[in-house]
Write a protein that holds these residues in place. Structure first.
Motif, PDB file in Angstrom:
ATOM      1  N   PRO A  63       0.796  -1.237   0.000  1.00 31.25           N
ATOM      2  CA  PRO A  63       0.000   0.000   0.000  1.00 31.25           C
ATOM      3  C   PRO A  63       0.826   1.283   0.000  1.00 31.25           C
ATOM      4  O   PRO A  63       0.362   2.305  -0.508  1.00 31.25           O
ATOM      5  N   ALA A  64       2.030   1.241   0.534  1.00 28.19           N
ATOM      6  CA  ALA A  64       2.868   2.455   0.552  1.00 28.19           C
ATOM      7  C   ALA A  64       3.221   2.916  -0.859  1.00 28.19           C
ATOM      8  O   ALA A  64       3.590   4.070  -1.065  1.00 28.19           O
ATOM      9  N   GLU A  65       3.084   2.030  -1.842  1.00 25.11           N
ATOM     10  CA  GLU A  65       3.373   2.370  -3.234  1.00 25.11           C
ATOM     11  C   GLU A  65       2.125   2.862  -3.966  1.00 25.11           C
ATOM     12  O   GLU A  65       2.165   3.093  -5.170  1.00 25.11           O
ATOM     13  N   SER A  66       1.018   3.013  -3.260  1.00 17.55           N
ATOM     14  CA  SER A  66      -0.217   3.509  -3.856  1.00 17.55           C
ATOM     15  C   SER A  66      -0.168   5.034  -3.946  1.00 17.55           C
ATOM     16  O   SER A  66       0.719   5.677  -3.384  1.00 17.55           O
ATOM     17  N   SER A  67      -1.141   5.608  -4.642  1.00 13.72           N
ATOM     18  CA  SER A  67      -1.251   7.069  -4.720  1.00 13.72           C
ATOM     19  C   SER A  67      -2.700   7.441  -4.993  1.00 13.72           C
ATOM     20  O   SER A  67      -3.505   6.609  -5.431  1.00 13.72           O
ATOM     21  N   VAL A  68      -3.019   8.704  -4.745  1.00 14.07           N
ATOM     22  CA  VAL A  68      -4.379   9.196  -4.976  1.00 14.07           C
ATOM     23  C   VAL A  68      -4.309  10.607  -5.541  1.00 14.07           C
ATOM     24  O   VAL A  68      -3.440  11.404  -5.173  1.00 14.07           O
ATOM     25  N   SER A  69      -5.237  10.900  -6.458  1.00  6.53           N
ATOM     26  CA  SER A  69      -5.334  12.222  -7.062  1.00  6.53           C
ATOM     27  C   SER A  69      -6.806  12.545  -7.277  1.00  6.53           C
ATOM     28  O   SER A  69      -7.523  11.770  -7.919  1.00  6.53           O
ATOM     29  N   VAL A  70      -7.260  13.672  -6.731  1.00  6.33           N
ATOM     30  CA  VAL A  70      -8.667  14.065  -6.794  1.00  6.33           C
ATOM     31  C   VAL A  70      -8.743  15.559  -7.097  1.00  6.33           C
ATOM     32  O   VAL A  70      -7.931  16.342  -6.593  1.00  6.33           O
ATOM     33  N   ALA A  71      -9.736  15.939  -7.897  1.00  8.00           N
ATOM     34  CA  ALA A  71      -9.974  17.358  -8.166  1.00  8.00           C
ATOM     35  C   ALA A  71     -11.455  17.575  -8.444  1.00  8.00           C
ATOM     36  O   ALA A  71     -12.111  16.707  -9.029  1.00  8.00           O
ATOM     37  N   PHE A  72     -11.970  18.719  -8.006  1.00  9.20           N
ATOM     38  CA  PHE A  72     -13.374  19.037  -8.243  1.00  9.20           C
ATOM     39  C   PHE A  72     -13.567  20.546  -8.131  1.00  9.20           C
ATOM     40  O   PHE A  72     -12.817  21.229  -7.427  1.00  9.20           O
ATOM     41  N   PRO A  73     -14.571  21.090  -8.810  1.00 13.99           N
ATOM     42  CA  PRO A  73     -14.834  22.533  -8.731  1.00 13.99           C
ATOM     43  C   PRO A  73     -15.313  22.935  -7.343  1.00 13.99           C
ATOM     44  O   PRO A  73     -16.130  22.242  -6.742  1.00 13.99           O
ATOM     45  N   MET A 101     -10.790  25.108  -8.902  1.00 17.33           N
ATOM     46  CA  MET A 101     -10.779  23.721  -8.456  1.00 17.33           C
ATOM     47  C   MET A 101     -10.200  23.577  -7.053  1.00 17.33           C
ATOM     48  O   MET A 101      -9.375  24.367  -6.616  1.00 17.33           O
ATOM     49  N   VAL A 102     -10.657  22.542  -6.368  1.00 14.62           N
ATOM     50  CA  VAL A 102     -10.035  22.031  -5.154  1.00 14.62           C
ATOM     51  C   VAL A 102      -9.324  20.759  -5.601  1.00 14.62           C
ATOM     52  O   VAL A 102      -9.902  19.960  -6.350  1.00 14.62           O
ATOM     53  N   SER A 103      -8.074  20.554  -5.197  1.00 14.30           N
ATOM     54  CA  SER A 103      -7.379  19.339  -5.617  1.00 14.30           C
ATOM     55  C   SER A 103      -6.515  18.793  -4.485  1.00 14.30           C
ATOM     56  O   SER A 103      -6.096  19.525  -3.593  1.00 14.30           O
ATOM     57  N   PHE A 104      -6.289  17.482  -4.571  1.00 14.53           N
ATOM     58  CA  PHE A 104      -5.408  16.799  -3.638  1.00 14.53           C
ATOM     59  C   PHE A 104      -4.619  15.768  -4.428  1.00 14.53           C
ATOM     60  O   PHE A 104      -5.193  14.992  -5.199  1.00 14.53           O
ATOM     61  N   ALA A 105      -3.311  15.757  -4.236  1.00 13.24           N
ATOM     62  CA  ALA A 105      -2.438  14.759  -4.861  1.00 13.24           C
ATOM     63  C   ALA A 105      -1.487  14.235  -3.792  1.00 13.24           C
ATOM     64  O   ALA A 105      -0.752  15.015  -3.165  1.00 13.24           O
ATOM     65  N   SER A 106      -1.526  12.926  -3.576  1.00 16.07           N
ATOM     66  CA  SER A 106      -0.674  12.356  -2.536  1.00 16.07           C
ATOM     67  C   SER A 106       0.795  12.466  -2.919  1.00 16.07           C
ATOM     68  O   SER A 106       1.158  12.429  -4.091  1.00 16.07           O
ATOM     69  N   THR A 107       1.636  12.618  -1.895  1.00 19.87           N
ATOM     70  CA  THR A 107       3.087  12.657  -2.088  1.00 19.87           C
ATOM     71  C   THR A 107       3.772  11.485  -1.397  1.00 19.87           C
ATOM     72  O   THR A 107       4.880  11.116  -1.757  1.00 19.87           O
ATOM     73  N   THR A 124      -4.711  21.824  -2.653  1.00 15.13           N
ATOM     74  CA  THR A 124      -4.866  23.179  -3.181  1.00 15.13           C
ATOM     75  C   THR A 124      -6.312  23.586  -2.969  1.00 15.13           C
ATOM     76  O   THR A 124      -7.239  22.938  -3.455  1.00 15.13           O
ATOM     77  N   LEU A 125      -6.469  24.643  -2.183  1.00 16.93           N
ATOM     78  CA  LEU A 125      -7.778  25.148  -1.806  1.00 16.93           C
ATOM     79  C   LEU A 125      -7.706  26.662  -1.815  1.00 16.93           C
ATOM     80  O   LEU A 125      -6.800  27.241  -1.186  1.00 16.93           O
ATOM     81  N   ASN A 126      -8.605  27.309  -2.523  1.00  9.08           N
ATOM     82  CA  ASN A 126      -8.625  28.771  -2.601  1.00  9.08           C
ATOM     83  C   ASN A 126      -7.291  29.319  -3.109  1.00  9.08           C
ATOM     84  O   ASN A 126      -6.783  30.315  -2.619  1.00  9.08           O
ATOM     85  N   GLU A 127      -6.715  28.590  -4.077  1.00 10.82           N
ATOM     86  CA  GLU A 127      -5.459  28.954  -4.741  1.00 10.82           C
ATOM     87  C   GLU A 127      -4.248  28.934  -3.810  1.00 10.82           C
ATOM     88  O   GLU A 127      -3.215  29.526  -4.096  1.00 10.82           O
ATOM     89  N   VAL A 128      -4.362  28.248  -2.666  1.00  7.95           N
ATOM     90  CA  VAL A 128      -3.258  28.061  -1.730  1.00  7.95           C
ATOM     91  C   VAL A 128      -2.972  26.566  -1.668  1.00  7.95           C
ATOM     92  O   VAL A 128      -3.888  25.763  -1.529  1.00  7.95           O
ATOM     93  N   THR A 129      -1.688  26.190  -1.782  1.00 13.34           N
ATOM     94  CA  THR A 129      -1.306  24.777  -1.703  1.00 13.34           C
ATOM     95  C   THR A 129      -0.519  24.543  -0.431  1.00 13.34           C
ATOM     96  O   THR A 129       0.455  25.244  -0.156  1.00 13.34           O
ATOM     97  N   LEU A 134      -3.817  12.852   5.717  1.00 14.93           N
ATOM     98  CA  LEU A 134      -5.103  12.180   5.889  1.00 14.93           C
ATOM     99  C   LEU A 134      -4.880  10.913   6.699  1.00 14.93           C
ATOM    100  O   LEU A 134      -3.995  10.117   6.378  1.00 14.93           O
ATOM    101  N   ASN A 135      -5.672  10.737   7.723  1.00 11.19           N
ATOM    102  CA  ASN A 135      -5.649   9.510   8.519  1.00 11.19           C
ATOM    103  C   ASN A 135      -6.641   8.562   7.851  1.00 11.19           C
ATOM    104  O   ASN A 135      -7.849   8.717   7.993  1.00 11.19           O
TER     105      ASN A 135
END
Length: 191
Positions: A63-73, A101-107, A124-129, A134-135
């Motif tokens: 699972p440590a090799e997994s990743s997630v990417s989400v974005a929505f208006p 957009m609101v976005s999240f990309a795992s690192t 990235t929320l309100n143009e601030v990253t 996340l637990n």
């Protein structure tokens, strides 16, 4: 020399393990983000995002090799009250454009238990990253009984400080800390 061979073997194994990640697409009909905050000490106010899309590269064996990417208006926010939504989209808070957009990309992902992990990523929320953690919990992975394909479900929580995203109007009277609860389902992408 043995340690060099061992290191090369571990690197090769890590490369193979990351190749085992399979692409899953979020099920927008069963994925929600619910946020809550304290309103002047009188109540807890709720809001939600739903119907969004995103991808999970899910490696069940590592699972440590997994990743997630989400974005929505940001304008897909649901508040349950039209005037509140209008205020949130005003210059007092988001001043949101239609395409913002609101976005999240795992690192990184740190496995903490059999079905739990800490997922660090860039929000990235309100143009601030900013980096957030996340637990997360894997609820279940297996064949979906109705869809007949591989499926996975996850829950996650975090707390955001809204003033860090230039959304601090009325703080501290209206709570600056926003609790975020995420629940998503994702289906394996064929091909």
């Amino acid at each position: 020399m043995k340690s060099l061979i061992l290191a090369a073997g571990l690197m090769a194994a890590a490369t193979v393990a990351s190749a085992d990640a399979e692409k899953y697409a979020l099920d927008p009909s069963h994925s929600q983000i619910v946020f809550t905050y304290n309103h002047l000490g009188y109540s807890t106010t709720y809001g939600m995002f739903s119907g969004f899309s995103g991808d999970i590269m899910f490696d069940q064996e590592n699972p440590a090799e997994s990743s997630v990417s989400v974005a929505f208006p940001v304008k897909t926010m649901l508040t349950g009250w039209e005037q509140r939504f209008g205020h949130f989209m005003s210059p007092d808070f988001f001043g949101a454009a239609d395409d913002e957009m609101v976005s999240f990309a795992s690192t990184s992902i740190e496995v903490t238990g059999e079905n739990t992990a800490l997922i660090t990523g860039d929000l990235t929320l309100n143009e601030v990253t900013k980096s957030v953690v996340l637990n997360a919990t894997l609820n279940q992975a297996g064949d979906h009984p109705m869809e007949g394909k591989a499926w996975a479900g996850f829950d996650a929580t975090t707390t955001l400080v809204r003033s860090e995203y230039n959304l601090g109007m009325f703080a501290p009277f209206v709570g600056d800390e926003v609790s975020v609860n995420i629940s998503v389902e994702a289906m394996k992408v064929d091909g």
